[in-house]
Design a protein around this motif. Structure first.
Motif, PDB file in Angstrom:
ATOM      1  N   GLU A   1      15.341 -24.332  11.675  1.00 45.49           N
ATOM      2  CA  GLU A   1      14.181 -23.545  12.511  1.00 45.49           C
ATOM      3  C   GLU A   1      14.802 -22.408  13.308  1.00 45.49           C
ATOM      4  N   LEU A   2      16.013 -22.241  13.593  1.00 44.79           N
ATOM      5  CA  LEU A   2      16.884 -21.332  14.070  1.00 44.79           C
ATOM      6  C   LEU A   2      18.174 -21.068  13.728  1.00 44.79           C
ATOM      7  N   VAL A   3      18.958 -20.047  13.108  1.00 45.49           N
ATOM      8  CA  VAL A   3      20.351 -19.937  12.756  1.00 45.49           C
ATOM      9  C   VAL A   3      20.944 -19.202  14.027  1.00 45.49           C
TER      10      VAL A   3
ATOM     11  N   LYS B   1      20.723 -12.569   5.488  1.00 41.81           N
ATOM     12  CA  LYS B   1      20.380 -11.656   4.215  1.00 41.81           C
ATOM     13  C   LYS B   1      19.626 -12.807   3.453  1.00 41.81           C
ATOM     14  N   ARG B   2      19.860 -13.692   3.414  1.00 40.66           N
ATOM     15  CA  ARG B   2      19.475 -15.513   2.199  1.00 40.66           C
ATOM     16  C   ARG B   2      18.789 -16.922   3.074  1.00 40.66           C
ATOM     17  N   VAL B   3      19.395 -16.616   4.479  1.00 44.02           N
ATOM     18  CA  VAL B   3      18.707 -17.829   5.122  1.00 44.02           C
ATOM     19  C   VAL B   3      16.782 -17.581   5.121  1.00 44.02           C
ATOM     20  N   ASN B   4      16.355 -18.689   5.429  1.00 47.86           N
ATOM     21  CA  ASN B   4      14.975 -18.827   5.290  1.00 47.86           C
ATOM     22  C   ASN B   4      14.255 -18.723   6.484  1.00 47.86           C
ATOM     23  N   CYS B   5      15.175 -18.653   7.205  1.00 49.38           N
ATOM     24  CA  CYS B   5      14.339 -19.180   8.367  1.00 49.38           C
ATOM     25  C   CYS B   5      14.449 -17.474   9.660  1.00 49.38           C
ATOM     26  N   PRO B   6      13.902 -17.669  11.066  1.00 53.00           N
ATOM     27  CA  PRO B   6      14.585 -16.567  11.301  1.00 53.00           C
ATOM     28  C   PRO B   6      16.461 -16.642  11.903  1.00 53.00           C
ATOM     29  N   ALA B   7      17.396 -15.824  12.260  1.00 51.96           N
ATOM     30  CA  ALA B   7      18.654 -15.195  12.647  1.00 51.96           C
ATOM     31  C   ALA B   7      19.283 -15.444  13.640  1.00 51.96           C
TER      32      ALA B   7
END
Length: 139
Positions: free
Chosen positions: A103-105, A129-135
């Motif tokens: 859910e979060l990185v 740039k590439r992760v599907n969740c918020p960072a």
């Protein structure tokens, strides 16, 4: 809030700062778990294996690199687990986060290899740039 937080750690001081921010987020939800992900870089692992006396010694050496992160998590009493991955850090973190519905990185803005970052771009930038969740990138 976020229940499943991935914390990318490499043993740097920025990783410790990122840990403190991940803890702040995790404390907002009693059910949160922080998964510390340490990627064993293929380029570095060959040398580590050659210089290590045993598999157990190698594992302990890698675990020692993130000991400050683990200590900080223990002191905060949040739930956490540690996962070791093999590969190139940026793509492996992204792949793991996307496959496990993180859910979060949370990641430090700079890691241990400044020269590589200048040439190839930082791991945190690639993840963001590439992760599907918020960072959350921590300075």
């Amino acid at each position: 809030m976020y229940k499943y937080i991935l914390l990318a750690a490499d043993g740097s001081e920025n990783a410790v700062r990122a840990t403190k921010e991940a803890i702040k987020v995790a404390l907002c939800n009693a059910d949160s778990i922080i998964e510390v992900v340490y990627v064993i870089d293929y380029d570095k692992s060959k040398s580590e294996v050659l210089h290590s006396s045993s598999t157990e010694a190698l594992f302990l050496e890698r675990r020692k690199k993130i000991s400050k992160v683990e200590q900080t998590l223990k002191e905060s009493n949040v739930s956490y687990k540690v996962t070791f991955l093999h590969g190139t850090p940026g793509p492996e973190i992204v792949k793991y986060a996307n496959e496990h519905q993180v859910e979060l990185v949370v990641i430090g803005s700079r890691g241990l290899n400044g020269l590589q970052e200048m040439v190839l771009g930082s791991v945190s930038h690639k993840v963001m740039k590439r992760v599907n969740c918020p960072a959350l990138i921590v300075k």
